[in-house]
Design an enzyme around this catalytic site. Structure first.
Site, PDB file in Angstrom:
ATOM      1  N   CYS A 114     -72.826  -1.628 -29.425  1.00  0.00           N
ATOM      2  CA  CYS A 114     -71.929  -2.318 -30.377  1.00  0.00           C
ATOM      3  C   CYS A 114     -70.943  -3.262 -29.692  1.00  0.00           C
ATOM      4  O   CYS A 114     -70.275  -4.046 -30.360  1.00  0.00           O
ATOM      5  CB  CYS A 114     -71.164  -1.300 -31.215  1.00  0.00           C
ATOM      6  N   HIS A 257     -63.957  -3.606 -33.924  1.00  0.00           N
ATOM      7  CA  HIS A 257     -65.313  -3.186 -34.288  1.00  0.00           C
ATOM      8  C   HIS A 257     -65.224  -2.387 -35.589  1.00  0.00           C
ATOM      9  O   HIS A 257     -64.402  -1.477 -35.721  1.00  0.00           O
ATOM     10  CB  HIS A 257     -65.877  -2.334 -33.155  1.00  0.00           C
ATOM     11  N   ASN A 287     -71.104  -0.097 -40.374  1.00  0.00           N
ATOM     12  CA  ASN A 287     -71.120  -0.433 -38.950  1.00  0.00           C
ATOM     13  C   ASN A 287     -72.391  -1.238 -38.659  1.00  0.00           C
ATOM     14  O   ASN A 287     -73.492  -0.700 -38.722  1.00  0.00           O
ATOM     15  CB  ASN A 287     -71.092   0.875 -38.143  1.00  0.00           C
TER      16      ASN A 287
HETATM   17  C1  LIG Z   1     -69.436  10.677 -38.469  1.00  0.00           C
HETATM   18  C2  LIG Z   1     -68.057  10.996 -39.007  1.00  0.00           C
HETATM   19  C3  LIG Z   1     -67.760  10.176 -40.243  1.00  0.00           C
HETATM   20  C4  LIG Z   1     -68.022  12.471 -39.402  1.00  0.00           C
HETATM   21  O1  LIG Z   1     -66.728  12.818 -39.872  1.00  0.00           O
HETATM   22  P1  LIG Z   1     -66.052  14.170 -39.353  1.00  0.00           P
HETATM   23  O2  LIG Z   1     -64.753  14.263 -40.052  1.00  0.00           O
HETATM   24  O3  LIG Z   1     -66.008  14.100 -37.854  1.00  0.00           O
HETATM   25  O4  LIG Z   1     -67.024  15.248 -39.891  1.00  0.00           O
HETATM   26  P2  LIG Z   1     -67.866  16.380 -39.097  1.00  0.00           P
HETATM   27  O5  LIG Z   1     -68.980  15.741 -38.328  1.00  0.00           O
HETATM   28  O6  LIG Z   1     -66.928  17.252 -38.336  1.00  0.00           O
HETATM   29  O7  LIG Z   1     -68.465  17.173 -40.305  1.00  0.00           O
HETATM   30  C5  LIG Z   1     -67.643  17.882 -41.224  1.00  0.00           C
HETATM   31  C6  LIG Z   1     -68.539  18.526 -42.240  1.00  0.00           C
HETATM   32  O8  LIG Z   1     -69.092  17.502 -43.103  1.00  0.00           O
HETATM   33  C7  LIG Z   1     -70.511  17.605 -43.152  1.00  0.00           C
HETATM   34  N1  LIG Z   1     -71.073  16.290 -43.287  1.00  0.00           N
HETATM   35  C8  LIG Z   1     -71.483  15.431 -42.307  1.00  0.00           C
HETATM   36  N2  LIG Z   1     -71.951  14.299 -42.869  1.00  0.00           N
HETATM   37  C9  LIG Z   1     -71.818  14.433 -44.205  1.00  0.00           C
HETATM   38  C10 LIG Z   1     -72.107  13.603 -45.290  1.00  0.00           C
HETATM   39  N3  LIG Z   1     -72.630  12.378 -45.118  1.00  0.00           N
HETATM   40  N4  LIG Z   1     -71.824  14.048 -46.517  1.00  0.00           N
HETATM   41  C11 LIG Z   1     -71.301  15.249 -46.729  1.00  0.00           C
HETATM   42  N5  LIG Z   1     -70.999  16.097 -45.725  1.00  0.00           N
HETATM   43  C12 LIG Z   1     -71.259  15.679 -44.489  1.00  0.00           C
HETATM   44  C13 LIG Z   1     -70.877  18.258 -41.837  1.00  0.00           C
HETATM   45  O9  LIG Z   1     -72.136  18.885 -41.937  1.00  0.00           O
HETATM   46  C14 LIG Z   1     -69.742  19.241 -41.653  1.00  0.00           C
HETATM   47  O10 LIG Z   1     -69.998  20.357 -42.449  1.00  0.00           O
HETATM   48  P3  LIG Z   1     -69.628  21.838 -41.941  1.00  0.00           P
HETATM   49  O11 LIG Z   1     -68.132  21.813 -41.742  1.00  0.00           O
HETATM   50  O12 LIG Z   1     -70.076  22.707 -43.056  1.00  0.00           O
HETATM   51  O13 LIG Z   1     -70.372  22.018 -40.656  1.00  0.00           O
HETATM   52  C15 LIG Z   1     -66.946  10.732 -37.933  1.00  0.00           C
HETATM   53  O14 LIG Z   1     -67.034  11.704 -36.906  1.00  0.00           O
HETATM   54  C16 LIG Z   1     -67.079   9.368 -37.327  1.00  0.00           C
HETATM   55  O15 LIG Z   1     -66.888   8.371 -37.986  1.00  0.00           O
HETATM   56  N6  LIG Z   1     -67.365   9.291 -36.023  1.00  0.00           N
HETATM   57  C17 LIG Z   1     -67.528   8.013 -35.329  1.00  0.00           C
HETATM   58  C18 LIG Z   1     -68.903   7.484 -35.631  1.00  0.00           C
HETATM   59  C19 LIG Z   1     -69.057   6.055 -35.199  1.00  0.00           C
HETATM   60  O16 LIG Z   1     -68.260   5.229 -35.563  1.00  0.00           O
HETATM   61  N7  LIG Z   1     -70.106   5.779 -34.422  1.00  0.00           N
HETATM   62  C20 LIG Z   1     -70.462   4.489 -33.984  1.00  0.00           C
HETATM   63  C21 LIG Z   1     -69.514   3.996 -32.932  1.00  0.00           C
HETATM   64  S1  LIG Z   1     -70.066   2.472 -32.338  1.00  0.00           S
END
Ligand SMILES: CC(C)(COP(=O)(O)OP(=O)(O)OC[C@H]1O[C@@H](n2cnc3c(N)ncnc32)[C@H](O)[C@@H]1OP(=O)(O)O)[C@@H](O)C(=O)NCCC(=O)NCCS
Length: 330
Positions: A114, A257, A287
């Protein structure tokens, strides 16, 4: 002393097809409310069947070339930032050149995930310093929808397809397009496993007849990526400002970004740029990988969010990990 170069023209393209959060509710176990709360993303664009990375790149590039007042024949180098080229060979940049009707110039791909646009911009800065007549087409384009696991709710909600582009010339002085004042880039391979697309490459080669498994698609430890994205973009932006004698108060617009609106807001807050000066379009595009930064910059400029005279701080973060920041005076 930093070497400057000029963004003589900028452009962007996103496919027409919209995939909304309610569309995703029908594909995986998720809700609009969960996606909006955790990411701020409401919809993303998806390339139509048959539309490739180079097809999108050609549209963004044509806009940038026209905005620069050039024709494709004027371009001397093509740098394509992508992790999803149409093919490994021919390289994506030559596929783009074919669509633009350009030949007999240097054309190559750069993969910095990215962060690819800023990596290419820094290369263009070097090229235009070596050759003051160079007109470098820097285009970032990704069809991450082709590498998205549509069964994986933790990743498929995040990504979209798009392109962004700039024509870079040697420094034209103040008041001529966007004047790139300085760029800083960085990476840390220790965090590579946190965000991967392995399948089909030499670490996970494709073997004829074998099924395409999860390794062929984006796999990510979202929480770790989130933390590092905020820390890295903040740190490099503050360092870049300081080494150019600026403070966060001098920044008129922050173009980060567009990974996730929560990441964007955290970066703005930690750098010290007020929320109303932070450009956000992740809600409408998700993204878009390497395309994210130039797509945002181009849209911010055309909508008047960036105005002539503004000091713009761009910052990116991606798999690798790779990250960077640039200062542009429009
Ligand atoms: C991916 C992201 C949105 C997840 O949010 P989070 O608050 O960290 O959530 P978690 O991964 O801890 O998951 C929390 C819960 O939601 C659930 N969950 C994950 N995706 C889900 C979705 N799309 N819908 C509903 N629930 C979801 C998980 O299974 C987890 O459930 P559990 O507590 O029962 O295990 C966040 O971590 C993020 O944005 N990370 C950066 C990603 C990114 O930008 N990547 C590219 C960089 S270039």
């Amino acid at each position: 002393m930093s070497i400057h170069c000029t963004l003589a023209g900028i452009g962007r393209y996103a496919p027409d097809k919209i995939l909304s959060n309610s569309d995703l509710e029908k594909l995986v176990d998720t809700t609009d409310e969960w996606i909006v709360t955790r990411t701020g993303i409401r919809e993303r664009r998806i390339a139509d069947e048959g539309m490739t990375t180079a097809d999108m790149a050609a549209k963004a590039s044509a806009m940038a070339i026209e905005n620069a007042g050039f024709t494709p024949e004027d371009i001397t180098h093509i740098l394509l930032a992508t992790l999803t080229p149409d093919s490994a060979v021919p390289p994506g940049a030559t596929s783009l050149a074919l669509r633009l009707g350009i030949k007999h110039i240097a054309a190559m791909d750069v993969n910095a995930a990215c962060s690819g646009f800023l990596y290419c911009l820094d290369l263009a800065r070097a090229i235009t310093h070596m050759d003051s007549d160079a007109k470098v087409l820097v285009t970032a384009s990704d069809t991450l929808s082709h590498r998205t696991n549509w069964d994986d709710r933790t990743t498929c909600i995040l990504f979209g397809d798009a392109s962004g582009s700039a024509v870079v010339t040697a420094d034209q002085g103040p008041g001529k397009g966007g004047r790139v004042l300085d760029i800083m880039l960085s990476s840390d391979p220790a965090w590579g496993p946190m965000l991967t697309v392995h399948g089909g490459y030499s670490g996970h080669p494709y073997k004829k007849g074998q099924p395409i498994d999860d390794e062929y698609f984006i796999q990510m430890q979202g929480r770790e990526v989130y933390k590092h994205a905020v820390r890295s973009m903040t740190a490099i932006s503050l360092e870049l400002l300081a080494r150019n004698g600026y403070t966060p108060d001098d920044v008129d617009v922050l173009v980060p970004h567009q990974a996730n609106v929560r990441i964007i807001e955290a970066v703005g807050k930690k750098i010290g740029v007020p929320r109303e000066q932070v450009f956000v379009n992740a809600d409408r595009y998700g993204n878009t990988s390497a395309a994210s930064a130039p797509l945002a910059m181009s849209e911010a400029y055309d909508t008047g969010f960036i105005k002539p005279g503004h000091l713009v701080l761009m910052t990116t973060f991606g798999g690798g990990f790779t990250w960077g920041s640039a200062l542009v005076r429009f």
